[in-house]
Design an enzyme around this catalytic site. Structure first.
Site: not given
Ligand code: SAH
Length: 379
Positions: A109, A116, A120, A123, A168-169, A223-224, A342
């Site tokens: 991962c 980021c 969100c 996170c 990060g995205e 999605l969440h 995560c």
């Protein structure tokens, strides 16, 4: 400044990039094949040991270039075998990379940005703000470091899958991410099939379309929430790219290509998105896209207002989606004891957004004493 700083870092270049580098030196492009093999397959960083290259050329390379992977600041191994590296990426930034061994595979991962810029709300990386995009070398360097470390300590363990689910995205750092993907796929480097590489996005619609144009990797979408109202609260990017547009982009991503399905990630948060009704709405939404659902019990971090859903709520949610015919797994939490789960990756970020400061202030205003980033070693 030392002279090293002005040398090209060959970790930053994929095979076409290295070809161009050699051409600019007046050399043949095929030299790139040799370099890719030495650096990524054999893990060499010193030109001196690249014995199929003439001494004169090795010297010219040493004068003009270097092979510099990210610096390993710490390496930890969990009781369950999960490993986490904290990697220094300059300017007081450090990112985290996690290897998760399973019986038949080994998933790495990796992070794509230092911090980021998306916010969100559930996170921990978001609480750290944003410093900068990682370079290709810093992204593929995470694979390099993990592969080398495994090779030297557990040669039976291999990286079979890579997921961009660290910090990060990835779609906001497009070119370096794609170039690193090229190296992961390159047969002379890591030789991973596209479907074994997963780009996870919070839902950047134009990025999804661009990705579809240039690679065949697997796509995961965070999605969440199945309604815009809920998702706006958890993933603010949804205000820009609402669910309807996101689902359309997912369908386009699968269109006419050999990508079986999209993985949807759904973090289960107590009392926020885990009701039976949320599950039913999700079922209706996912009927429109070939998908599999990855349910992630929320991992708490210091200062968060959210809680993990109860076992009962997780089971109820999963039963509803399974009964409706969706493929749904609950992600096992791994590496809990080393804060490698995560959403718990924090590294160290030289924040340029002042978000860290605002978060610290909010924490300080809370009645209970809590520490920020208690999982991250102090550098
Ligand atoms: N920016 C990308 C990749 C990083 S996050 C994305 O959003 O997909 C990787 C996954 O971890 C995402 O699905 C994210 O929503 C999830 N995640 C983040 N924080 C979490 C937490 N505290 N608990 C459980 N999952 C979390």
């Amino acid at each position: 400044m030392n002279t090293i700083a002005s040398k090209s870092n060959l970790m930053d270049l994929d095979r076409p990039g290295l070809g161009a580098f050699f051409e600019a030196m007046g050399e043949k492009r095929y030299r790139a094949d040799q370099l890719v093999k030495w650096i990524h397959r054999h893990g060499r960083t010193d030109f001196g040991s690249m014995t199929d290259i003439s001494k004169a050329l090795r010297q010219r390379l040493a004068d003009a270039a270097q092979v510099e992977p990210p610096r390993v600041l710490t390496e930890k191994t969990s009781d369950d075998g999960t490993r986490k590296w904290l990697l220094g990426v300059g300017c007081n930034n450090a990112v985290e990379t996690v290897f998760i061994p399973e019986p038949n595979r080994g998933t790495l991962c990796i992070s794509s940005q230092a911090g980021c810029s998306l916010n969100c709300t559930f996170c921990s990386t978001a609480t750290q703000g944003f410093s900068r995009n990682l370079t290709t070398g810093e992204i593929i360097g995470q694979v390099w470091v993990a592969a080398q470390s495994l090779e030297h300590t557990q040669a039976d363990r291999k990286i079979t899958n890579v997921v961009f689910m660290g910090m990060g995205e990835p779609l906001m750092n497009f070119e370096p991410v794609v170039s690193a993907i090229e190296l992961m796929r390159d047969d002379l480097a890591y030789g991973l099939a596209g479907r074994r590489i997963t780009v996870s996005t919070a839902g950047l619609v134009p990025g999804i379309d661009r990705l579809r144009e240039c690679t065949d990797v697997s796509l995961a979408v965070s999605l969440h929430g199945a309604t815009d109202e809920l998702r706006n609260r958890l993933v603010p990017l949804n205000k820009k790219y609402p669910i309807k547009e996101l689902m359309a982009a997912c369908r386009r991503y699968l269109d006419g290509r050999n990508r079986a399905r999209i993985t949807f990630e759904y973090t289960l948060i107590d009392g926020v998105n885990d009701a039976a009704d949320d599950a039913r709405k999700l079922v209706r939404l996912l009927r429109s896209v070939p998908s599999k659902l990855n349910l992630i019990p929320f991992n708490p971090f210091p200062g968060t207002e959210f809680k993990r859903s109860s076992e009962a709520a997780i089971n109820r949610f999963q039963k509803i989606v399974l009964d409706a015919g969706l493929v749904a797994t609950v992600r096992k939490t791994r590496g809990d004891d080393i804060d490698a789960a995560c959403g718990q990756l924090v590294g160290q970020i030289a924040d340029r957004t002042r978000r860290q400061e605002r978060f610290r202030k909010r924490l300080a205003a809370q009645p209970l004493p809590v520490t920020v980033n208690s999982g991250a070693p102090v550098l």
